[in-house]
Design a protein around this motif. Sequence first.
Motif, PDB file in Angstrom:
ATOM      1  N   SER A   1      12.641   5.430  -0.631  1.00 38.31           N
ATOM      2  CA  SER A   1      11.927   6.391   0.213  1.00 38.31           C
ATOM      3  C   SER A   1      10.457   5.983   0.285  1.00 38.31           C
ATOM      4  O   SER A   1       9.645   6.409  -0.524  1.00 38.31           O
ATOM      5  CB  SER A   1      12.060   7.810  -0.344  1.00 38.31           C
ATOM      6  OG  SER A   1      11.378   8.733   0.473  1.00 38.31           O
ATOM      7  N   VAL A   2      10.149   5.147   1.266  1.00 34.62           N
ATOM      8  CA  VAL A   2       8.804   4.591   1.409  1.00 34.62           C
ATOM      9  C   VAL A   2       8.251   5.004   2.770  1.00 34.62           C
ATOM     10  O   VAL A   2       8.918   4.825   3.794  1.00 34.62           O
ATOM     11  CB  VAL A   2       8.813   3.056   1.294  1.00 34.62           C
ATOM     12  CG1 VAL A   2       7.394   2.509   1.319  1.00 34.62           C
ATOM     13  CG2 VAL A   2       9.536   2.619   0.028  1.00 34.62           C
ATOM     14  N   THR A   3       7.056   5.559   2.795  1.00 37.58           N
ATOM     15  CA  THR A   3       6.468   6.014   4.060  1.00 37.58           C
ATOM     16  C   THR A   3       5.017   5.564   4.174  1.00 37.58           C
ATOM     17  O   THR A   3       4.298   5.471   3.175  1.00 37.58           O
ATOM     18  CB  THR A   3       6.504   7.554   4.185  1.00 37.58           C
ATOM     19  OG1 THR A   3       5.773   8.137   3.085  1.00 37.58           O
ATOM     20  CG2 THR A   3       7.924   8.061   4.174  1.00 37.58           C
ATOM     21  N   LEU A   4       4.610   5.282   5.416  1.00 37.95           N
ATOM     22  CA  LEU A   4       3.214   4.967   5.728  1.00 37.95           C
ATOM     23  C   LEU A   4       3.008   5.236   7.216  1.00 37.95           C
ATOM     24  O   LEU A   4       3.710   4.662   8.050  1.00 37.95           O
ATOM     25  CB  LEU A   4       2.887   3.507   5.411  1.00 37.95           C
ATOM     26  CG  LEU A   4       1.445   3.066   5.682  1.00 37.95           C
ATOM     27  CD1 LEU A   4       0.488   3.754   4.714  1.00 37.95           C
ATOM     28  CD2 LEU A   4       1.301   1.556   5.560  1.00 37.95           C
TER      29      LEU A   4
ATOM     30  N   ALA B   1       0.828  -1.205   0.000  1.00 42.22           N
ATOM     31  CA  ALA B   1       0.000   0.000   0.000  1.00 42.22           C
ATOM     32  C   ALA B   1       0.860   1.251   0.000  1.00 42.22           C
ATOM     33  O   ALA B   1       0.562   2.231  -0.699  1.00 42.22           O
ATOM     34  CB  ALA B   1      -0.933  -0.013   1.211  1.00 42.22           C
ATOM     35  N   ALA B   2       1.936   1.234   0.790  1.00 39.00           N
ATOM     36  CA  ALA B   2       2.828   2.390   0.850  1.00 39.00           C
ATOM     37  C   ALA B   2       3.466   2.661  -0.506  1.00 39.00           C
ATOM     38  O   ALA B   2       3.647   3.822  -0.905  1.00 39.00           O
ATOM     39  CB  ALA B   2       3.913   2.164   1.904  1.00 39.00           C
ATOM     40  N   LEU B   3       3.801   1.610  -1.229  1.00 38.66           N
ATOM     41  CA  LEU B   3       4.382   1.772  -2.562  1.00 38.66           C
ATOM     42  C   LEU B   3       3.338   2.259  -3.560  1.00 38.66           C
ATOM     43  O   LEU B   3       3.588   3.180  -4.338  1.00 38.66           O
ATOM     44  CB  LEU B   3       4.987   0.448  -3.030  1.00 38.66           C
ATOM     45  CG  LEU B   3       6.282   0.012  -2.343  1.00 38.66           C
ATOM     46  CD1 LEU B   3       6.625  -1.426  -2.686  1.00 38.66           C
ATOM     47  CD2 LEU B   3       7.434   0.935  -2.732  1.00 38.66           C
ATOM     48  N   LEU B   4       2.167   1.655  -3.547  1.00 40.79           N
ATOM     49  CA  LEU B   4       1.132   2.033  -4.503  1.00 40.79           C
ATOM     50  C   LEU B   4       0.729   3.492  -4.356  1.00 40.79           C
ATOM     51  O   LEU B   4       0.472   4.182  -5.348  1.00 40.79           O
ATOM     52  CB  LEU B   4      -0.099   1.135  -4.327  1.00 40.79           C
ATOM     53  CG  LEU B   4       0.018  -0.295  -4.841  1.00 40.79           C
ATOM     54  CD1 LEU B   4      -1.193  -1.117  -4.411  1.00 40.79           C
ATOM     55  CD2 LEU B   4       0.167  -0.329  -6.359  1.00 40.79           C
ATOM     56  N   ARG B   5       0.704   3.994  -3.129  1.00 40.29           N
ATOM     57  CA  ARG B   5       0.254   5.370  -2.925  1.00 40.29           C
ATOM     58  C   ARG B   5       1.293   6.390  -3.375  1.00 40.29           C
ATOM     59  O   ARG B   5       1.000   7.586  -3.401  1.00 40.29           O
ATOM     60  CB  ARG B   5      -0.148   5.591  -1.464  1.00 40.29           C
ATOM     61  CG  ARG B   5       0.952   5.369  -0.479  1.00 40.29           C
ATOM     62  CD  ARG B   5       0.419   5.215   0.940  1.00 40.29           C
ATOM     63  NE  ARG B   5      -0.130   6.437   1.481  1.00 40.29           N
ATOM     64  CZ  ARG B   5      -1.194   6.497   2.270  1.00 40.29           C
ATOM     65  NH1 ARG B   5      -1.851   5.394   2.585  1.00 40.29           N
ATOM     66  NH2 ARG B   5      -1.615   7.640   2.752  1.00 40.29           N
ATOM     67  N   GLN B   6       2.489   5.936  -3.751  1.00 35.76           N
ATOM     68  CA  GLN B   6       3.438   6.846  -4.398  1.00 35.76           C
ATOM     69  C   GLN B   6       2.914   7.310  -5.744  1.00 35.76           C
ATOM     70  O   GLN B   6       3.255   8.394  -6.213  1.00 35.76           O
ATOM     71  CB  GLN B   6       4.795   6.155  -4.591  1.00 35.76           C
ATOM     72  CG  GLN B   6       5.576   5.900  -3.317  1.00 35.76           C
ATOM     73  CD  GLN B   6       6.910   5.240  -3.604  1.00 35.76           C
ATOM     74  OE1 GLN B   6       7.142   4.719  -4.701  1.00 35.76           O
ATOM     75  NE2 GLN B   6       7.801   5.253  -2.625  1.00 35.76           N
ATOM     76  N   ASN B   7       2.089   6.472  -6.346  1.00 38.15           N
ATOM     77  CA  ASN B   7       1.493   6.795  -7.639  1.00 38.15           C
ATOM     78  C   ASN B   7       0.324   7.759  -7.406  1.00 38.15           C
ATOM     79  O   ASN B   7      -0.644   7.406  -6.729  1.00 38.15           O
ATOM     80  CB  ASN B   7       1.007   5.514  -8.309  1.00 38.15           C
ATOM     81  CG  ASN B   7       0.504   5.721  -9.718  1.00 38.15           C
ATOM     82  OD1 ASN B   7       0.105   6.821 -10.100  1.00 38.15           O
ATOM     83  ND2 ASN B   7       0.510   4.660 -10.509  1.00 38.15           N
ATOM     84  N   PRO B   8       0.381   8.972  -7.949  1.00 41.44           N
ATOM     85  CA  PRO B   8      -0.701   9.939  -7.710  1.00 41.44           C
ATOM     86  C   PRO B   8      -2.051   9.505  -8.255  1.00 41.44           C
ATOM     87  O   PRO B   8      -3.076  10.070  -7.868  1.00 41.44           O
ATOM     88  CB  PRO B   8      -0.198  11.206  -8.415  1.00 41.44           C
ATOM     89  CG  PRO B   8       0.781  10.723  -9.425  1.00 41.44           C
ATOM     90  CD  PRO B   8       1.434   9.519  -8.827  1.00 41.44           C
ATOM     91  N   ASP B   9      -2.065   8.496  -9.112  1.00 39.80           N
ATOM     92  CA  ASP B   9      -3.323   8.015  -9.669  1.00 39.80           C
ATOM     93  C   ASP B   9      -3.924   6.863  -8.866  1.00 39.80           C
ATOM     94  O   ASP B   9      -4.946   6.291  -9.262  1.00 39.80           O
ATOM     95  CB  ASP B   9      -3.120   7.559 -11.114  1.00 39.80           C
ATOM     96  CG  ASP B   9      -2.777   8.714 -12.041  1.00 39.80           C
ATOM     97  OD1 ASP B   9      -3.270   9.834 -11.785  1.00 39.80           O
ATOM     98  OD2 ASP B   9      -2.008   8.500 -12.993  1.00 39.80           O
ATOM     99  N   VAL B  10      -3.268   6.512  -7.738  1.00 42.14           N
ATOM    100  CA  VAL B  10      -3.706   5.362  -6.947  1.00 42.14           C
ATOM    101  C   VAL B  10      -3.947   5.774  -5.496  1.00 42.14           C
ATOM    102  O   VAL B  10      -3.176   6.545  -4.922  1.00 42.14           O
ATOM    103  CB  VAL B  10      -2.662   4.226  -6.995  1.00 42.14           C
ATOM    104  CG1 VAL B  10      -3.025   3.113  -6.021  1.00 42.14           C
ATOM    105  CG2 VAL B  10      -2.552   3.664  -8.416  1.00 42.14           C
TER     106      VAL B  10
END
Length: 271
Positions: A211-214, A20-29
């Motif tokens: 650089s992964v954040t949640l 989820a943290a990776l997917l939310r890097q995408n502004p379309d997700v």
Amino acid sequence: MHTGLHFISGLPRSGSALLAALLRQNPDVHAGITSPIGSLISMLLREMSQGNESAIFIDDTQRKAILRGVFDGYYGAISQTQTVFDTNRLWCAKLNVVAALFPNAKVVCCVRHLPWVLDSIERLTQQNRWELSKIFNFDPGGTVYSRVEGLVSSSGLVGFAYNALKQAMHSEESDRLLLVSYETLTREPQRALDAIYDFTGLPPFQHDFESVTLDANEFDARLGTPGLHKVGNAVRPNERQSILPPDLWRRFEVDSFWSEPAWNLRGVRIV
């Protein structure tokens, strides 16, 4: 609500928070940790069943509309601009409901060698020596053996998810599943994300694995389990020695059924 809705499910402690943290890097997700929708759906299914005498006034068309309305109401404007990934271990057990509500939806299932799932939970429990966890009903007693027994029971945190995944892999809706192993996600994250984008029909996206954040600190604190959804700053495999006693490790060592071709009779895609 547009058709850009997919799901994250599978086993606990297997990379769903990292994904989820990776997917939310995408502004379309849009993605996050466990949402309340699964609990709301379960509650509504119960209240709309014949266990409620008023259910005589509700037909299947209305049931479907009401359940669909939960998603519409919860995600609202978000779903108009972003593809949503809703996270809950329930979805593997309700794959037929998912298919009926959202014909184009896919379910990404995070999996991990089962002894490492149990090791991860036990390690977190021992690290939080001053906190009692909701995972074990805030019980101050017990040992690793009693905790594992509770986890793998049919209604336990691990046992339910494990059995739900087996059910999903042999269901008529199994073509909606993509299994992503924790090992692939942490060692080859771009390959894992590429497979997810390809499976869901989303355009490829270049992620930043350094650089992964949640932020789920407040949620984890309420569960009495700080660090439950903690994600490291960078995607790395976590090489360590297990703290499970050897007999417990051996007991579950052969239970990662998804890695057995003879089990995957419906050809579910695994990365």
